[in-house]
Design an enzyme around this catalytic site. Sequence first.
Site, PDB file in Angstrom:
ATOM      1  N   LYS A 215       0.930  -1.173  -0.112  1.00 45.77           N
ATOM      2  CA  LYS A 215       0.185   0.192  -0.144  1.00 45.77           C
ATOM      3  C   LYS A 215       0.937   1.223  -0.010  1.00 45.77           C
ATOM      4  CE  LYS A 215      -2.747   3.291   0.831  1.00 45.77           C
ATOM      5  NZ  LYS A 215      -4.053   3.592   0.235  1.00 45.77           N
ATOM      6  N   CYS A 269      -3.065  11.072   2.013  1.00 47.00           N
ATOM      7  CA  CYS A 269      -2.432   9.737   1.577  1.00 47.00           C
ATOM      8  C   CYS A 269      -1.285  10.016   0.963  1.00 47.00           C
ATOM      9  CB  CYS A 269      -3.373   8.756   0.539  1.00 47.00           C
ATOM     10  SG  CYS A 269      -5.185   8.947   1.179  1.00 47.00           S
TER      11      CYS A 269
HETATM   12  N1  SAJ Z   1      -1.844  15.081  -8.296  1.00 45.43           N
HETATM   13  C1  SAJ Z   1      -1.202  15.799  -9.268  1.00 45.43           C
HETATM   14  N2  SAJ Z   1      -0.882  15.389 -10.640  1.00 45.43           N
HETATM   15  C2  SAJ Z   1      -1.473  14.345 -11.083  1.00 45.43           C
HETATM   16  C3  SAJ Z   1      -2.110  13.570  -9.969  1.00 45.43           C
HETATM   17  C4  SAJ Z   1      -2.599  14.030  -8.774  1.00 45.43           C
HETATM   18  O1  SAJ Z   1      -0.651  17.005  -8.771  1.00 45.43           O
HETATM   19  O2  SAJ Z   1      -1.116  13.791 -11.907  1.00 45.43           O
HETATM   20  C5  SAJ Z   1      -2.437  15.481  -6.988  1.00 45.43           C
HETATM   21  C6  SAJ Z   1      -3.653  15.987  -6.743  1.00 45.43           C
HETATM   22  O3  SAJ Z   1      -4.152  17.180  -7.296  1.00 45.43           O
HETATM   23  C7  SAJ Z   1      -3.712  15.821  -5.287  1.00 45.43           C
HETATM   24  C8  SAJ Z   1      -2.923  14.678  -5.087  1.00 45.43           C
HETATM   25  O4  SAJ Z   1      -2.040  14.593  -6.134  1.00 45.43           O
HETATM   26  O5  SAJ Z   1      -3.512  16.842  -4.553  1.00 45.43           O
HETATM   27  C9  SAJ Z   1      -3.348  13.363  -4.719  1.00 45.43           C
HETATM   28  O6  SAJ Z   1      -4.412  13.026  -5.667  1.00 45.43           O
HETATM   29  P1  SAJ Z   1      -4.678  11.735  -6.067  1.00 45.43           P
HETATM   30  O7  SAJ Z   1      -6.034  11.682  -7.088  1.00 45.43           O
HETATM   31  O8  SAJ Z   1      -3.440  11.322  -6.957  1.00 45.43           O
HETATM   32  O9  SAJ Z   1      -4.669  10.605  -5.256  1.00 45.43           O
HETATM   33  P2  SAJ Z   1      -5.730  10.693  -3.595  1.00 45.43           P
HETATM   34  O10 SAJ Z   1      -4.837  11.078  -2.696  1.00 45.43           O
HETATM   35  O11 SAJ Z   1      -6.951  11.080  -3.999  1.00 45.43           O
HETATM   36  O12 SAJ Z   1      -5.861   9.102  -3.631  1.00 45.43           O
HETATM   37  C10 SAJ Z   1      -4.552   8.053  -3.550  1.00 45.43           C
HETATM   38  C11 SAJ Z   1      -4.925   7.003  -4.573  1.00 45.43           C
HETATM   39  N3  SAJ Z   1      -3.494   6.245  -4.583  1.00 45.43           N
HETATM   40  C12 SAJ Z   1      -2.951   5.838  -5.885  1.00 45.43           C
HETATM   41  O13 SAJ Z   1      -3.632   6.354  -7.036  1.00 45.43           O
HETATM   42  C13 SAJ Z   1      -1.908   5.017  -5.975  1.00 45.43           C
HETATM   43  C14 SAJ Z   1      -5.900   6.098  -3.987  1.00 45.43           C
HETATM   44  O14 SAJ Z   1      -6.080   4.898  -4.608  1.00 45.43           O
HETATM   45  C15 SAJ Z   1      -5.665   5.725  -2.477  1.00 45.43           C
HETATM   46  O15 SAJ Z   1      -6.544   4.766  -2.048  1.00 45.43           O
HETATM   47  C16 SAJ Z   1      -5.562   6.659  -1.492  1.00 45.43           C
HETATM   48  O16 SAJ Z   1      -4.447   7.717  -2.158  1.00 45.43           O
HETATM   49  C17 SAJ Z   1      -5.328   6.541  -0.232  1.00 45.43           C
HETATM   50  O17 SAJ Z   1      -6.149   6.482   0.520  1.00 45.43           O
HETATM   51  O18 SAJ Z   1      -4.253   6.027   0.131  1.00 45.43           O
END
Ligand code: SAJ
Length: 418
Positions: A215, A269
Amino acid sequence: MTEVFAGRIAVIGLGYIGLPTAVALATRGVEVVGVDVNADTVAAVSEGRLPFVEPDLAVGVSGAVSMGRLTAGLETPEADAYIIAVPTPFNEDHTADVSYIEQAVRQIAPKLHGGEVIILESTSPPGTTLGISRQLADLRPDLVLPHSSEGVPDIHVAHCPERVLPGRIMIEMVTNDRVVGGITHRCAEHAATIYRVFAQGDILLTDASSAEMAKLTENAYRDVNIAFANELSLICESLHLDAWEVIKMANRHPRVNILNPGPGVGGHCIAVDPWFIVGAAPELSRLIRTAREVNDHKPHHVAAQVIAKANRFREPTVACLGLAFKANIDDLRESPAVDIVEEIALSLPGVEILVSEPYTSELPTRLAALPNLRLVSAEKAVETSDIVALLVDHDQFRAMNRSRLAGKVVYDTRGIWR
Ligand code: SAJ
């Protein structure tokens, strides 16, 4: 063993993971008792209301409650299985704070008779699930715990990390593959029976520490990849190049898939979990640590850019669009946008900052305390401002008529108005 669980489940923690999990089980006929320390949350769920916004969850909660399958309370009840879904924040020194898990275990311990399954869903450093088994052994010396017995233990203990994406939780809860790591293989098998109730993806059995590490690895992988995009955006900015154009071109290579730069990484996360890996092996986690630092630096860079632009005006007004940690959700916790707005407002005390966030009707406490900040509609913010900083790629901002931006200095951290 392909058994499916039958019995009563207590879900400890009715947050973004616990509540959807409780609903997924309850709407499929399992008797679920949700437990939370927050009386407002318990009251909302008991009435079939949602304590936070998440697509498709409201109908699930009201349905499960009206069917009589989901109830909520402040006390941990007796149950056949316990799912722990409480927060694991990090301390000042970036080590994990597992005190909420320990507290949940203290409340479960007196309810056990033997035969129960305890599953940790909270994201945790390697060894935490084993720690639960050991803690239970201390609290209940009358029971045989799996870490100390080769035979059939009285209690089964396993880790099944949640993997759902906020905004798509109810879909991913069902479709994602699940990793179930047991203290013993038998523990994993017992825990898997619960996920077979609703999971359509594969259920992969492993040991507890590998599940914990898997994870953390998922989120560290994403953090490192976002850091790559964010570093590229800084480089491109200094070279007067459009990072999104560069990435779009590079991504046409069949083996390149660069993520999107942004104002920083938020949420509870991705910006947290990599630190648990760093904490477990500090000398070896060089790339993972650096990625965290690159992503944590990005909000300061964005704030500095906006401040520099504002300083070129005599009496500027600045619009900041978006406070959520990512697009189309109402979650402002651990949001880089909130940090950026605060930094700009503190650095420019005489400048009016107009903030727009369609998913909230009031500013978060630390912003509400700043006298030069106001929450207004996106249209009003843009119309009145000299400088427009786009911080969150909400659909509403994407849909905005570009002619409104004419004559404004625009700093678009998400590349949606290119
Ligand atoms: N972000 C970027 N650029 C990107 C993708 C995301 O700047 O290309 C930023 C987003 O704006 C945000 C942050 O990253 O601030 C995180 O967003 P996210 O959509 O990537 O992820 P979370 O935090 O909403 O959810 C993540 C997910 N993990 C993965 O995709 C590996 C989710 O599947 C997990 O369950 C969750 O963390 C968790 O609870 O751990």
